[in-house]
Design a protein around this motif. Structure first.
Motif, PDB file in Angstrom:
ATOM      1  N   ASN A  66       3.298  58.035 -23.036  1.00  0.00           N
ATOM      2  CA  ASN A  66       3.480  56.823 -22.235  1.00  0.00           C
ATOM      3  C   ASN A  66       4.960  56.536 -21.985  1.00  0.00           C
ATOM      4  N   ASP A  67       5.810  56.829 -22.963  1.00  0.00           N
ATOM      5  CA  ASP A  67       7.246  56.588 -22.800  1.00  0.00           C
ATOM      6  C   ASP A  67       7.900  57.588 -21.850  1.00  0.00           C
ATOM      7  N   HIS A  68       7.342  58.792 -21.737  1.00  0.00           N
ATOM      8  CA  HIS A  68       7.976  59.850 -20.952  1.00  0.00           C
ATOM      9  C   HIS A  68       7.201  60.239 -19.696  1.00  0.00           C
ATOM     10  N   ALA A  69       6.136  59.537 -19.375  1.00  0.00           N
ATOM     11  CA  ALA A  69       5.312  59.885 -18.213  1.00  0.00           C
ATOM     12  C   ALA A  69       5.886  59.288 -16.935  1.00  0.00           C
ATOM     13  N   TYR A  70       5.664  59.956 -15.840  1.00  0.00           N
ATOM     14  CA  TYR A  70       6.049  59.473 -14.513  1.00  0.00           C
ATOM     15  C   TYR A  70       4.781  59.339 -13.690  1.00  0.00           C
ATOM     16  N   SER A  71       4.711  58.308 -12.897  1.00  0.00           N
ATOM     17  CA  SER A  71       3.531  58.147 -12.060  1.00  0.00           C
ATOM     18  C   SER A  71       3.812  58.676 -10.654  1.00  0.00           C
ATOM     19  N   LEU A  72       2.814  59.287 -10.073  1.00  0.00           N
ATOM     20  CA  LEU A  72       2.912  59.800  -8.712  1.00  0.00           C
ATOM     21  C   LEU A  72       2.160  58.855  -7.794  1.00  0.00           C
ATOM     22  N   THR A  73       2.750  58.585  -6.636  1.00  0.00           N
ATOM     23  CA  THR A  73       2.136  57.683  -5.679  1.00  0.00           C
ATOM     24  C   THR A  73       0.882  58.287  -5.085  1.00  0.00           C
ATOM     25  N   SER A  74       0.976  59.539  -4.702  1.00  0.00           N
ATOM     26  CA  SER A  74      -0.153  60.180  -4.063  1.00  0.00           C
ATOM     27  C   SER A  74      -0.082  61.674  -4.294  1.00  0.00           C
ATOM     28  N   ILE A  75      -1.228  62.286  -4.434  1.00  0.00           N
ATOM     29  CA  ILE A  75      -1.264  63.741  -4.564  1.00  0.00           C
ATOM     30  C   ILE A  75      -2.043  64.373  -3.413  1.00  0.00           C
ATOM     31  N   GLN A  76      -2.276  63.594  -2.399  1.00  0.00           N
ATOM     32  CA  GLN A  76      -3.003  64.085  -1.241  1.00  0.00           C
ATOM     33  C   GLN A  76      -2.060  64.892  -0.340  1.00  0.00           C
ATOM     34  N   PRO A  77      -2.519  66.008   0.222  1.00  0.00           N
ATOM     35  CA  PRO A  77      -1.678  66.788   1.127  1.00  0.00           C
ATOM     36  C   PRO A  77      -1.441  66.045   2.445  1.00  0.00           C
ATOM     37  N   GLU A  78      -0.315  66.319   3.058  1.00  0.00           N
ATOM     38  CA  GLU A  78       0.003  65.715   4.351  1.00  0.00           C
ATOM     39  C   GLU A  78      -0.839  66.370   5.441  1.00  0.00           C
ATOM     40  N   ILE A  80      -1.699  68.125   8.985  1.00  0.00           N
ATOM     41  CA  ILE A  80      -1.014  69.180   9.721  1.00  0.00           C
ATOM     42  C   ILE A  80      -0.425  68.646  11.025  1.00  0.00           C
ATOM     43  N   GLY A  81      -0.993  67.628  11.602  1.00  0.00           N
ATOM     44  CA  GLY A  81      -0.561  67.113  12.895  1.00  0.00           C
ATOM     45  C   GLY A  81       0.843  66.524  12.877  1.00  0.00           C
ATOM     46  N   LYS A  82       1.355  66.110  11.749  1.00  0.00           N
ATOM     47  CA  LYS A  82       2.692  65.515  11.702  1.00  0.00           C
ATOM     48  C   LYS A  82       3.752  66.607  11.829  1.00  0.00           C
ATOM     49  N   GLN A  83       4.744  66.366  12.695  1.00  0.00           N
ATOM     50  CA  GLN A  83       5.832  67.320  12.854  1.00  0.00           C
ATOM     51  C   GLN A  83       6.892  67.146  11.760  1.00  0.00           C
ATOM     52  N   LYS A  84       7.151  65.898  11.414  1.00  0.00           N
ATOM     53  CA  LYS A  84       8.170  65.635  10.405  1.00  0.00           C
ATOM     54  C   LYS A  84       7.603  64.626   9.411  1.00  0.00           C
ATOM     55  N   ILE A  85       7.730  64.954   8.129  1.00  0.00           N
ATOM     56  CA  ILE A  85       7.235  64.057   7.081  1.00  0.00           C
ATOM     57  C   ILE A  85       8.378  63.133   6.684  1.00  0.00           C
ATOM     58  N   PRO A  86       8.160  61.835   6.679  1.00  0.00           N
ATOM     59  CA  PRO A  86       9.232  60.913   6.303  1.00  0.00           C
ATOM     60  C   PRO A  86       9.636  61.109   4.844  1.00  0.00           C
ATOM     61  N   SER A  87      10.927  60.963   4.570  1.00  0.00           N
ATOM     62  CA  SER A  87      11.425  61.186   3.212  1.00  0.00           C
ATOM     63  C   SER A  87      10.876  60.166   2.216  1.00  0.00           C
ATOM     64  N   SER A  88      10.427  59.038   2.708  1.00  0.00           N
ATOM     65  CA  SER A  88       9.872  58.025   1.806  1.00  0.00           C
ATOM     66  C   SER A  88       8.584  58.510   1.132  1.00  0.00           C
ATOM     67  N   GLU A  89       7.955  59.543   1.700  1.00  0.00           N
ATOM     68  CA  GLU A  89       6.731  60.094   1.116  1.00  0.00           C
ATOM     69  C   GLU A  89       6.999  60.821  -0.202  1.00  0.00           C
ATOM     70  N   LEU A  93       8.771  61.810  -6.334  1.00  0.00           N
ATOM     71  CA  LEU A  93       9.163  63.104  -6.887  1.00  0.00           C
ATOM     72  C   LEU A  93      10.657  63.199  -7.199  1.00  0.00           C
ATOM     73  N   GLU A  94      11.407  62.134  -6.964  1.00  0.00           N
ATOM     74  CA  GLU A  94      12.842  62.140  -7.221  1.00  0.00           C
ATOM     75  C   GLU A  94      13.160  62.446  -8.676  1.00  0.00           C
ATOM     76  N   MET A  95      12.290  62.059  -9.596  1.00  0.00           N
ATOM     77  CA  MET A  95      12.532  62.287 -11.010  1.00  0.00           C
ATOM     78  C   MET A  95      12.551  63.769 -11.360  1.00  0.00           C
ATOM     79  N   LEU A  96      12.055  64.628 -10.482  1.00  0.00           N
ATOM     80  CA  LEU A  96      12.063  66.061 -10.736  1.00  0.00           C
ATOM     81  C   LEU A  96      13.399  66.724 -10.425  1.00  0.00           C
ATOM     82  N   LYS A  97      14.237  66.079  -9.611  1.00  0.00           N
ATOM     83  CA  LYS A  97      15.506  66.692  -9.222  1.00  0.00           C
ATOM     84  C   LYS A  97      16.368  67.088 -10.411  1.00  0.00           C
ATOM     85  N   PRO A  98      16.628  66.206 -11.380  1.00  0.00           N
ATOM     86  CA  PRO A  98      17.463  66.632 -12.501  1.00  0.00           C
ATOM     87  C   PRO A  98      16.801  67.708 -13.359  1.00  0.00           C
TER      88      PRO A  98
END
Length: 107
Positions: A66-78, A80-89, A93-98
């Motif tokens: 519980n102290d070290h877990a991160y929650s994900l907003t969504s795990i659904q795939p985007e 195909i019709g979208k040309q560009k996925i907004p970075s807010s999506e 996952l920002e916690m994975l960068k480091p």
């Protein structure tokens, strides 16, 4: 040294080591370390620590998770019709960068 003499020497050493271990009451070399530490603790008039039960270990694991877990907003795939996925999506996952910044392959 000949091959037969090497075998006799190794056999003699293994018998000596086995005898030493058997006479000292240690059936496993890794079991000797806690026993030695416990004996030293008792000689220093300090109490030996008691092993945790499985319920205590499970509670400790749940607390750590519980102290070290991160929650994900969504795990659904985007879609195909979208040309560009907004970075807010990908904000969740920002916690994975480091963690992954110097990795070349991620399984």
């Amino acid at each position: 040294m000949t091959k037969g003499k090497k075998r006799k020497t190794l056999f003699s050493l293994s018998i000596a080591l086995t005898s030493f271990v058997a006479f000292n009451g240690v059936s496993n070399a890794s079991a000797a370390v806690p026993a030695i530490e416990e004996r030293i603790a008792l000689e220093n008039n300090s109490e030996a620590t008691q092993a945790r039960t499985s319920n205590e270990a499970l509670q400790d694991w749940k607390k750590w998770t519980n102290d070290h877990a991160y929650s994900l907003t969504s795990i659904q795939p985007e879609t195909i019709g979208k040309q560009k996925i907004p970075s807010s999506e990908f904000e969740d996952l920002e916690m994975l960068k480091p963690l992954l910044h110097d990795k070349r392959i991620v399984f």
